[in-house]
Structures are given as C-alpha cells and as structure tokens.
Design a protein around this motif. Structure first.
Motif, PDB file in Angstrom:
ATOM      1  N   SER A 118       1.147  -1.460  -0.195  1.00 20.28           N
ATOM      2  CA  SER A 118      -0.011   0.393  -0.100  1.00 20.28           C
ATOM      3  C   SER A 118       0.621   1.066   0.445  1.00 20.28           C
ATOM      4  O   SER A 118       0.187   2.160  -1.101  1.00 20.28           O
ATOM      5  N   THR A 119       2.034   1.512   0.453  1.00 18.62           N
ATOM      6  CA  THR A 119       2.490   2.190   0.432  1.00 18.62           C
ATOM      7  C   THR A 119       3.166   2.983  -0.932  1.00 18.62           C
ATOM      8  O   THR A 119       3.664   3.363  -0.974  1.00 18.62           O
ATOM      9  N   PHE A 120       3.636   1.261  -1.635  1.00 16.41           N
ATOM     10  CA  PHE A 120       3.960   1.463  -2.603  1.00 16.41           C
ATOM     11  C   PHE A 120       3.703   2.607  -4.015  1.00 16.41           C
ATOM     12  O   PHE A 120       3.061   3.244  -4.404  1.00 16.41           O
ATOM     13  N   LEU A 121       1.947   2.258  -2.863  1.00 14.92           N
ATOM     14  CA  LEU A 121       0.868   2.477  -3.991  1.00 14.92           C
ATOM     15  C   LEU A 121       1.060   4.008  -3.961  1.00 14.92           C
ATOM     16  O   LEU A 121       0.463   4.891  -4.967  1.00 14.92           O
ATOM     17  N   ARG A 122       0.486   4.254  -2.288  1.00 11.21           N
ATOM     18  CA  ARG A 122       0.375   6.006  -1.885  1.00 11.21           C
ATOM     19  C   ARG A 122       1.632   6.507  -2.823  1.00 11.21           C
ATOM     20  O   ARG A 122       1.132   8.328  -2.155  1.00 11.21           O
ATOM     21  N   CYS A 123       2.891   5.710  -2.733  1.00 10.43           N
ATOM     22  CA  CYS A 123       4.139   6.835  -4.077  1.00 10.43           C
ATOM     23  C   CYS A 123       3.484   7.111  -5.135  1.00 10.43           C
ATOM     24  O   CYS A 123       3.848   8.068  -4.961  1.00 10.43           O
ATOM     25  N   ILE A 124       2.623   6.403  -6.098  1.00  9.28           N
ATOM     26  CA  ILE A 124       2.927   6.801  -7.233  1.00  9.28           C
ATOM     27  C   ILE A 124       1.928   8.289  -7.496  1.00  9.28           C
ATOM     28  O   ILE A 124       2.112   9.034  -8.173  1.00  9.28           O
ATOM     29  N   ASN A 125       1.174   8.303  -6.766  1.00 14.10           N
ATOM     30  CA  ASN A 125       0.166   9.084  -6.449  1.00 14.10           C
ATOM     31  C   ASN A 125       0.541  10.428  -5.066  1.00 14.10           C
ATOM     32  O   ASN A 125      -0.583  11.948  -5.257  1.00 14.10           O
ATOM     33  N   ARG A 126       1.726  10.596  -4.921  1.00 13.40           N
ATOM     34  CA  ARG A 126       1.983  11.359  -3.445  1.00 13.40           C
ATOM     35  C   ARG A 126       1.148  11.484  -2.759  1.00 13.40           C
ATOM     36  O   ARG A 126       1.196  12.275  -2.528  1.00 13.40           O
TER      37      ARG A 126
END
Lengths: 291, 540
Positions: free
Chosen positions: A85-93
């Motif tokens: 999830s952390t990675f996912l949330r990195c994509i749209n900051r």
C-alpha cells in the motif's frame, strides 16, 4: 505510440488539464529529459528506480525497481505490512499527507520524476485517480459524488453527460439513474465502491490506483468489482493492491510480490508468478507455506 | 477426589456467597444517590423560582381545573399513547411542537430588533445591496466560468466594496420608500417563499411544485398581512411571524404527511394549541381568575420601575439580544477560523509543532479562566486602550465574545476532528487542493457539530454577569439600546440589580420572573442545539 495514445484520450481535456509540470525556467530541459525516458521505456507509465520509503526511522520500502505497463492490470500482493500500500500511495504522492513519511530514489510517471521539486502533487493526482480500501463516498448526493472531481478540477462543461458516462463506466448507471439526488451513503457497500470508482474515472485519469478495493465487500460485490477492473483496463492503467492471491491471479496481467521488510521480491507476468516463480520465497508465499 | 469434585459440582450454580456482589450493589446505589441528589436539588430550585414567578396559588382552583381538563389531561394521554406505541411518534410530536415554538421566538426577536434598533429602510437597502453584489458575482461567474483567482477576488471585492454601498446609499436616500409592511413582505416574505420553493422543488424533484409552493407562501404572507390589518393587527407582525414560524412548520408537516412518517405525531401540537385556546376561552367566559403572575406580558414589555407591579425586563432583554449579536459576530468566525487552522493547517512536529501544542494547551486553560478576569481584560482592552465608552453594547459583546472564544474553538476543533480522514483522502485523491477539501468536504461535514457547540457556548454567554459588572454595564436602563454604541443592561445584570433592592417583592417576585425569562431563553438555545444535533445524527 505513447504520445499518440495520450493525445487521443485527452483530446478534449487538453485545455482543461493543468500541466503536470508547472512552467518554470528550464522547462525545456525537462521536456527533452521526459522524451528520452518515454522512448526508452515504451509502454511504461509508472516506473520506480531505487525507491526507498521511511516512516520516521522505520524503512517501509527497500530499493524498489519496477516498471508498470500501460493499459494493463498490475497487482501488488504480499503479506500485511510488506509495503504494498505504501508503494501505491507513493505513485500519486498521497504519502505527502503523512508528516513522518520520507521518500528517496526516483518514481517516474510518464517519464517525469514525481518527486522532483517542480511537480505539483495536486496536478499529479488529477492524472492518477485512487480508490480506497473501504468505500468512502462523500455524504453528498450520488450525482455530486461523481461530479466532485470535475468540479474541483474546473471541468464543469457537459457535466451531466460526464457523470452519466462515469456511472456507466463503473457499471452503476442502471441501478442509480432514477435516484441521482439520493445520498451516496444510502447505497450498499458494493454500490458505494463502484460509486467511488465512477468518481475516480469521471475526470478521465491515466492511471487508477486501487488499494484493496474489495476487501470490505461480500463475494457478489467483489466479483462485480473484479469484472469492472477487467473492463477498466481497456482504457486505463490499473494498479491494484490486494491481499487475496486468487483475486490477483484472476484479474491481473502482471503481479508484483512484496515480502516482509519492504522488498519487491519478484515482478513478472501473473501466470508466471503463480505457476513458476523464480524465487523460493515467492513460491512459499503463494502456496501458503509462509505469510 | 471424586467426592470433592462431586460437592463442587452440585453447588456451582447456587448463591453460596462465594461470589459477592455487595460492593458492586453499594457502589451502584451510591452513584444513583449522587445523581438523584444533583438533579433533585437543581429541579427543586427551579420549581421554587418558577413558583415565585408564576404564583399559581393565587389562581382560582377552578382555573387550574379547566386547564387541567383541556390541556394537561389530553396532552398527557396522547403522549402516553405515543410512548406506548414506541414507534418514534414522540419525536415527531416534539419536532412539530418545537419548530413553531422556536420560529415564534426567533420571529419575535427579529420584530423586537426592528421596532427598537434597525430602521426598516436601512434593512431594505441592506438586503438590496447584498442581492446586487450577489447578482454581479454570479453573472460574472456565468460569463467567465473559470476566472483566475485574482480576477475572482477582484470581482468579489469590487461588488462588495463598490456595488453594494452604492445600492445601499441609493436606496436609503430615495425620496419615496414603500410602506414598512411592503418592505417586510418583499424581504422576509419573499425570502420565505424562495426557501419554501427551493425545499419543495428539491423534495419532489419538480420545479413546478417548487414554484407553486413559493407562490402559495408569498400569497399567504401577503393575504394574511391584509387580513390581519383588517382586524387591527399590524401586518408586519404577521409577515415576520409567518416567515419564521409558519413556513418551517408547513414544510415539516408537508414532509411528514407526504412520507407518511408517523403522522399521528402531528396531533400533539394540535391538541396543545386547541387545549390552550379552549381553556382560555372557558376561563374567560366563566370568569375564573388566573394566577397573579409576576411574569406576564407586561413584565416582558415594560422597563424597570420603582413599583414592583410595573417593573419589567424589556430593555434588558433587548440589551441581551443585541449583545448576543455582537458576541456571535465576533466569536463565531474567529473561533471557527482558529479551529480550522489548528486542525487542518498547523504543523504537527518540529519546533513549530511544539508551539502549536503549547497554544492548544493554553486554549484549554483559557476556557477555564474565571469570567471576572475576562471582564478586567475587556475593560483594559476595549475601554482603556481602545477608547470605547464603558457600558455600551459593543464593549459587553466583545468582552463576552472573548470569554466564549476558547469554548467555540474547542467545540469546532472537536467537530472538525470528527470528520473521518477517509473523506479528506478521497478528496485529495481526486486532485483537490487543501482549500477545496476544506471548503467542500470538511466544513460541510463539521458544520452541524460546530453549530451545536457554538450554540452551547452562546448559552454560556447570555448568562454571564461578572464581566458586565467589570465593563460597567448599567444596572438598569429605562429605554432599550438603539444601536451597538448605546449604554445597555443585560438580563443577568438586571436580575442582580433586583436582588439588591430592599423591597420584598423585588427580591422574590420580580427577580424570579427575570430568572425564569433568562432560563427560558437559555433552555431554548440549548434545545435548538439538541435539535440540530439530532437531525444530523439521524441522517448519517
């Protein structure tokens, strides 16, 4: 190819979409840079290079390298706390909203590092939509929920038509067309999640991020969402986090396996991951020996 | 072994005293005792004061009997029936009785303001000025749908700063103005009609129904005005009371009847009103004398006097209302703004975060600072330093506004914090800026909570006495203040003055009537807060 796709899908939104990169001195150099990226990684929309993420002193992601292909479904699986999830949330900051979160390394969206100084996170999120774990419609009418993104992004022309198309795209139109002014909270859980998907696609983003979108739903609603995701991949790049391995196997084209400690252990075609993974740890995880 | 376990098995279920519940029972009884003591003490005091204010013993016993038969018995029977059905009718009954009651109260307050403070022409000019500014802003939005921020700001500032004042002074200086009641009709009546039209149009999803409703309401306001003026009542009174009490009641009744949501509940207000009218008619024709109350119409409408029978609370009542206008205008925007900053913008960590934490703790402390200290602060700040005259409405209002500011900040912060983070995330995920998220998601969600907390804060404000003593509010004024810069007295200050008078009638009767008036206003405000809270809690 990538360039072509962009101009066709965004033809009417060209004037409305704010540029991802705010015009700054030196924008010339950035342009050439992004062109180079696009030509090298044809078909790749999101790409991470040596990405490390920390929450305070805890490292949540270690040295992630991944290339997410355009108009396909990419699934992220792994045990709880592995950083998917952390990675996912990195994509749209979205991680910007957490004060203690720190990101090192590069994450490219259409060839532009989204963590560059000159990238406006709001403009980025207008190109990358998101659907969350539990359905979170606004306590507004169904119509206003779908129109929310259009309104905040100033795309207020032909709103009725755009709302209708988004609801059709989320396979919700037939169920709600007679009660668009009812509160979004009066829908069932599965309908609420499809409303959230309609809300995300109404503004015609390039990428849709989904953070365990079916984990709070019953099996029927889950299968509706899964069918919908397959349809969405015709037009959008979908990145989905799931803790349900069967779901990943059913709906995704590519699968990334994260394991405890925030490592991306393997990333390949979904079929290969589930039938013949390279790594013993991934095989153990998929067969249920670990995790 | 076998016998041991056998005996244990036989007695496991019985009360053999191994499990003692005595300490728990004693504790529960003590808690119940404390609760009863607290409630009964306060209730006893209230009954004592109400007895002094109304003096029911002075009435003819047959008067009591008549009202018991026409009002109390039917209402109690009906209410008992609702409770026995237990289907939520009592809620409908309370709302149907509460809406017209608060409407009448609010409408009377507005009428009082117009009679004594505001000029009708200035009001018309103000309404037209605001309308003109709104039209300019709206039409600009229509011509240029996506203006830049500066352009938008310029139009807003321009229309508020230039167009509105121009219209205002234009209207004020008109040689011919419409008669007051026409002005009331055009402002209140039209606003009520527009509101009813909007609500009905939305409820029935039909513009025609909305237009019909608006036309009906306007016609009722105009026709009713003409009708009451024919029997000698001023038509303004009808227009204002109809707008504030009649329109909301009608809308509520319409929704209950249309959705068939426990319409039996609507009988209750009917029974109450018919009971009061019938009782009044009967005691009048039969000649039964009512109680010789201290709290009567004369008390509410006349000024203080040396003779207790003629003493009234009217100037202090107006003073309190005007003061509350200042309190609300000063403390609500600042309090909500501060709460928004602390919750949504202020940094959480680092050196600045430490300062924010310190501020936060001190806001909590400020809420507990004694009110006399705030009085001193107001005296220093507004009178000695700000150069305002002591004892005027605006000084009192600002001082008490400061006093309840921490209460409002804390209440608003709690309401804002209660907005789930998933709402904020959803908004940011759609590409909304922080300002858009706050304006379109956080504030609308938090508003009921903010309003509830603020009204409770205002309830605290209306009863404050000590700061009024400090800033030099008069014990008694004989004419109500005409504006915010006039000398005033407020209800608690006036009550304090009555207690100090040597005459027995002042110390008991008149004072009690004042206390009951103050409590009715206060309890109404609290009830309004509860109504708002329940309405929005039931919705989500």
């Amino acid at each position: 190819m990538t360039q072509d796709n962009m101009t066709t899908s965004d033809s009417d939104a060209d004037t409305e979409n704010e540029p991802l990169v705010s015009p700054a001195p030196g924008s010339e150099a950035i342009d050439t840079d992004s062109k180079r990226r696009r030509t090298i990684h044809d078909e790749t929309v999101v790409e991470a290079r040596n990405l490390d993420v920390y929450y305070g002193d805890d490292q949540a992601l270690r040295d992630i390298d991944i290339e997410i292909p355009k108009k396909q479904v990419t699934a992220m699986i792994g045990p709880s706390g592995c950083g998917k999830s952390t990675f996912l949330r990195c994509i749209n900051r979205m991680n910007d909203l957490i004060d203690s979160c720190r990101v090192d390394g590069e994450l490219y969206f259409e060839g532009k590092n989204v963590y560059d100084e000159d990238v406006d996170s709001v403009a980025l999120r207008r190109r990358i939509g998101m659907v969350f774990q539990s359905p979170n419609p606004f306590p507004k009418s169904i119509y206003d929920n779908v129109a929310y993104g259009l309104r905040v992004q100033g795309k207020t022309q032909n709103m009725d038509e755009k709302v209708e198309n988004a609801l059709k795209g989320a396979a919700l139109w037939d169920e709600v067309k007679d009660r668009l002014d009812e509160s979004g909270l009066e829908l069932s859980g599965g309908q609420q999640q499809r409303l959230c998907i309609a809300r995300a696609i109404a503004v015609d983003p390039d990428v849709i991020l989904m953070d365990e979108p079916a984990s709070a739903l019953d099996p029927v609603a889950t299968s509706q969402i899964e069918d919908l995701i397959a349809d969405l991949a015709e037009e959008y790049t979908v990145v989905i986090v799931t803790h349900n391995m069967q779901q990943a196997a059913r709906i995704s084209d590519k699968t990334a396996v994260f394991l405890t400690g925030g490592e991306l252990v393997e990333f390949d075609e979904t079929q290969k991951i589930f039938e013949n993974p390279e790594s013993q740890r991934v095989e153990d995880y998929i067969t249920g020996k670990f995790g | 072994m076998a016998t041991e376990s056998g005996t244990r098995d036989q007695s496991w279920f019985g009360d053999t005293g191994q499990i003692s519940r005595l300490p728990g029972r004693v504790f529960a009884a003590t808690c119940l005792g404390a609760t009863l003591f607290a409630i009964l003490t306060v209730f006893g005091l209230l009954v004592y004061v109400a007895n002094d204010a109304f003096r029911p013993a002075t009435a003819d016993p047959r008067w009591h009997l008549v009202f018991f038969l026409t009002l109390v018995l039917p209402s109690l029977a009906l209410f008992g029936y609702y409770v026995a059905r237990g289907d939520g009718e009592s809620w409908v009954a309370a709302t149907a009785l509460g809406i017209p009651f608060f409407g009448l109260l609010l409408g009377s307050g507005v009428l009082l303001l117009f009679i004594d403070v505001l000029s009708v022409v200035a009001w018309l000019a103000f309404v037209l000025a605001v309308l003109a500014a709104a039209v300019v802003i709206k039409s600009h939005r229509r011509i240029r749908p996506a203006p830049g921020f500066l352009e938008h700001l310029l139009v807003i500032v321009g229309s508020l700063g230039a167009v509105a004042p121009a219209v205002y002074f234009g209207v004020v200086n008109l040689p011919v103005v419409p008669t007051p009641w026409l002005i009331y009709l055009l402002t209140f009546g039209a606003a009520g009609a527009a509101l009813a039209g909007l609500v009905v149009a939305r409820r029935r999803s039909s513009d025609r129904a909305g237009l019909t409703a608006a036309a009906l309401v306007f016609a009722a306001a105009a026709g009713g005005g003409l009708a009451v003026s024919a029997v000698g009542i001023e038509p303004e009174i009808w227009v204002v009371l109809f707008t504030f009490a009649g329109v909301p009641t009608a809308l509520y009744v319409e929704s209950v009847l249309r959705e068939r949501e426990r319409p039996v509940g609507l009988l209750f207000p009917l029974v109450v009103v018919v009971g009061i009218l019938l009782g009044a008619f009967l005691v009048d024709t039969l000649g039964f004398a009512g109680p010789d109350s201290w709290l009567d119409y004369g008390f509410l409408t006349s000024a203080d006097s040396r003779f207790p029978e003629e003493a009234g609370i009217y100037p202090a009542l107006i003073g309190s209302i005007l003061m509350m206008v200042v309190v609300a205008a000063a403390s609500f925007p600042i309090g909500v703004g501060a709460a928004l900053y602390l919750e949504e913008y202020a940094p959480n960590d680092g050196a600045l975060g430490a300062i924010v934490k310190l501020v936060q703790i001190n806001i909590g402390n400020l809420a507990g600072v004694p009110s006399i200290v705030y009085g001193l602060l107001g005296l220093a700040l507004f009178v000695h330093w700000g150069g305002l005259r002591p004892g005027i409405v605006i000084v009192g209002g600002l001082t008490i506004g400061l006093l309840i500011l921490p209460i409002i900040i804390i209440a608003a912060q709690e309401a804002i914090r209660a907005v789930p983070d998933s709402m904020r995330e959803a908004s940011y995920g759609m590409g909304a800026t922080q300002w858009q998220t706050i304006r379109r998601v956080v504030l609308p969600e938090a508003l009921p909570g903010i309003l509830t907390g603020s009204i409770l804060g205002f309830g605290r404000a209306i009863g404050e006495t000590a700061p009024l003593l400090m800033i030099g509010a008069a014990a008694t004024v004989y004419t109500p203040p005409n504006g915010f810069f006039d000398l005033f007295s407020a209800m608690p200050r006036q009550i304090y003055a009555w207690v100090g008078k040597p005459a027995h009638e002042f110390q008991y009767g008149v004072m009690a009537a004042g206390v009951v008036t103050l409590l009715v206003v206060l309890l109404s405000m609290n009830a309004a807060a509860i109504l708002i809270r329940n309405k929005y809690q039931r919705r989500t």
